[in-house]
Design an enzyme around this catalytic site. Sequence first.
Site, PDB file in Angstrom:
ATOM      1  CG  MET A   1      -1.871  -1.235   1.174  1.00 53.67           C
ATOM      2  SD  MET A   1      -3.523  -0.934   1.849  1.00 53.67           S
ATOM      3  CE  MET A   1      -3.129  -0.523   3.547  1.00 53.67           C
ATOM      4  N   GLY A   2       2.147   1.103  -0.393  1.00 54.46           N
ATOM      5  CA  GLY A   2       3.038   2.259  -0.497  1.00 54.46           C
ATOM      6  C   GLY A   2       3.572   2.728   0.845  1.00 54.46           C
TER       7      GLY A   2
ATOM      8  CG  LEU B   1       7.305   1.434  -0.713  1.00 58.08           C
ATOM      9  CD1 LEU B   1       8.052   1.210  -2.021  1.00 58.08           C
ATOM     10  CD2 LEU B   1       6.367   0.267  -0.432  1.00 58.08           C
TER      11      LEU B   1
ATOM     12  CG  HIS C   1       7.000  -2.014   2.260  1.00 64.86           C
ATOM     13  ND1 HIS C   1       6.878  -0.932   3.108  1.00 64.86           N
ATOM     14  CD2 HIS C   1       5.755  -2.548   2.169  1.00 64.86           C
ATOM     15  CE1 HIS C   1       5.628  -0.822   3.509  1.00 64.86           C
ATOM     16  NE2 HIS C   1       4.918  -1.798   2.962  1.00 64.86           N
TER      17      HIS C   1
ATOM     18  N   GLY D   1       4.863  -9.951   3.866  1.00 62.16           N
ATOM     19  CA  GLY D   1       5.587  -9.888   5.133  1.00 62.16           C
ATOM     20  C   GLY D   1       4.845 -10.645   6.223  1.00 62.16           C
TER      21      GLY D   1
ATOM     22  CE  LYS E   1       3.761  -4.301  11.557  1.00 58.83           C
ATOM     23  NZ  LYS E   1       2.581  -3.927  10.807  1.00 58.83           N
TER      24      LYS E   1
ATOM     25  CG  MET F   1      10.718  -1.542  10.334  1.00 62.22           C
ATOM     26  SD  MET F   1      11.844  -1.674   8.941  1.00 62.22           S
ATOM     27  CE  MET F   1      13.397  -1.407   9.790  1.00 62.22           C
ATOM     28  CB  SER F   2       3.969  -0.429  10.855  1.00 58.73           C
ATOM     29  OG  SER F   2       2.717   0.074  10.440  1.00 58.73           O
ATOM     30  CB  SER F   3       3.052   2.398   6.176  1.00 52.73           C
ATOM     31  OG  SER F   3       3.688   1.517   5.278  1.00 52.73           O
TER      32      SER F   3
END
Lengths: 345, 345
Positions: free
Chosen positions: A30-31, A33, A37, A210, A212, A247-249
């Site tokens: 979903m971008g 990044l 990613h 991922g 995650k 890690m997460s957007s």
Amino acid sequence: MEVIKEKKKMREWSRAQRKAGESVALVPTMGFLHAGHLSLITEAKQRSTKVVVSIYVNPTQFAPGEDLSTYPRDLEGDLHKLKSLDVDVVFNPYDLYAHNGPEETPDVAKEAGSKKRNLPERWSTAAEQEEKKSQVADLQDSLEENLKPNGGMAVANMHDENKGRHETWIRVERLEKPLCGQNRPIFFRGVVTVVAKLFNIVEPDVAVFGKKDYQQWRVLCRMAQDLDFAVEIIGCPLLREEDGLAMSSRNVRLSDTERQQALSISRSLKEIEALVKMGEVDANLLVKCIIEKITAAGGKVDYAKIVEQDTLREVDKIKVPVVAAVAAHFGSVRLIDNVELQPPS
Amino acid sequence: MEVIKEKKKMREWSRAQRKAGESVALVPTMGFLHAGHLSLITEAKQRSTKVVVSIYVNPTQFAPGEDLSTYPRDLEGDLHKLKSLDVDVVFNPYDLYAHNGPEETPDVAKEAGSKKRNLPERWSTAAEQEEKKSQVADLQDSLEENLKPNGGMAVANMHDENKGRHETWIRVERLEKPLCGQNRPIFFRGVVTVVAKLFNIVEPDVAVFGKKDYQQWRVLCRMAQDLDFAVEIIGCPLLREEDGLAMSSRNVRLSDTERQQALSISRSLKEIEALVKMGEVDANLLVKCIIEKITAAGGKVDYAKIVEQDTLREVDKIKVPVVAAVAAHFGSVRLIDNVELQPPS
């Protein structure tokens, strides 16, 4: 690096690759990044000769009231990162839920003897914008229908305005239920459906996700297998920031304080990992540890569960490989995290 | 003519064809072929250079209590007919709901860095039989769960015995509801899911269906479009016996008396077609004609409706192209029939 905006062109590219003997890996995103990613892309490059990264914030996996509108976006930054990784194609579709463009009649059925239609080669940018807006509005309406009081299952009325609107949904009925499925009843329906669409458009040999999003990975493995998609699904390890945060957007939406509080998730998971290594197998006790630690730090736990890795079924004792999975809110941000655990030997 | 029994071999064949520049048409059937099916194959041959006919009585579209066990079968006769039509491949899978054979572990998820498994090349015939029996039993159990009192919607429990069982279902939420969907709530779910599986295995360019199953054709068109399958769906005209009865594999199960009574369906449709040509547009009156005629002949009407062709939404007045669709029981046999109608000019 090529940026492709249209379904039709994407498929043409993939088919040309396959014809030329190349293999194609897809990394759906979903971008916005981050290094997580990028590790998926590295794995994808090991698995195939060509790599497609899709960037698409999928409206159908957000319920009304969730963070679709505030989900972080940075297409330019993303393209910059992907260029440096030598990705072959970025697929950033504007027509994913549109039916072959605005000139398509709602009646899609073809009859014996009928001629093929000539579809417009490319929409204007203004038409794109308008169509996209109306698609999202339509889909959100349809989601609202689905959230009416019947447990999140699908309801549909045959109203005029539904004519031609997307109405096909894929559900992985058991694996979508627990964990994130409890409070996000249409989330996996949206994820699975959009991934199936991407598979049919990109026609990849491999798709990389991922771990995650552990449940998502399991759900998608099952979907691909049950529906006989010729796509190998790979799960990559979760990556953490230096301080341990998964890690997460969405991390950028945390305030400094919330970010400090949110470390309680990874710390609690690290703690129970150590306890299991020392011989603790009582899942309820371990879950209690997690909840207490996150709550004490100021987080609101959505769920904390220890489940079998393959069935996602809750366990009382850790006797098989399990995953401890957590979702918790810090302010308006919902974070998830998990750790895979082996039974003590 | 090649008979292919395994998913993996089917896909290999199709991919070899595409590589050689051929196009592939798929005609999905449940076997016991009649002239209606054969007309689909003729259409398929017009549309592509290679034709695959699948023969598979799909257990997931039958609810418990429906006629799965008595559905007529004649594989040898079917193969004989297909040979004479110069079909390229008959796909008659035994492993359609199996996951890569009995030695597959239920845990299907693949992780980064993992090696590929070596799967058995071919099961023994005994293993085939056993596996198939157990698959069907499993799927029927799962259907029973789905028929528990919540309107036919899917329910799933995370029981041990569900581990590894097929659990992914596709629904076309609006178009699956009316007509046959009313009394067969899981029918289209089963049809759509199995057709999606066949699309992913055979990877055809074109798929041909009969408009005898009008709603099924519409539902499948919508599914293919919504999920971006690269498959063109064609609908072929319904064929009738000399006396007017719509051709169906189930017709052989009618007694002589029932068969005479069943002519009331096509006669009633012919009658209302004439009425509409003469200017009648009152749908309720026309439906009443159909029901009276079939009931008078000794049939039990499941439904008789006049609906818009594209949305399948009921109409009061015939102002747009519609279809008059009927389902009725004669003895233990349920028959369907329909006629497309244009509004009088």
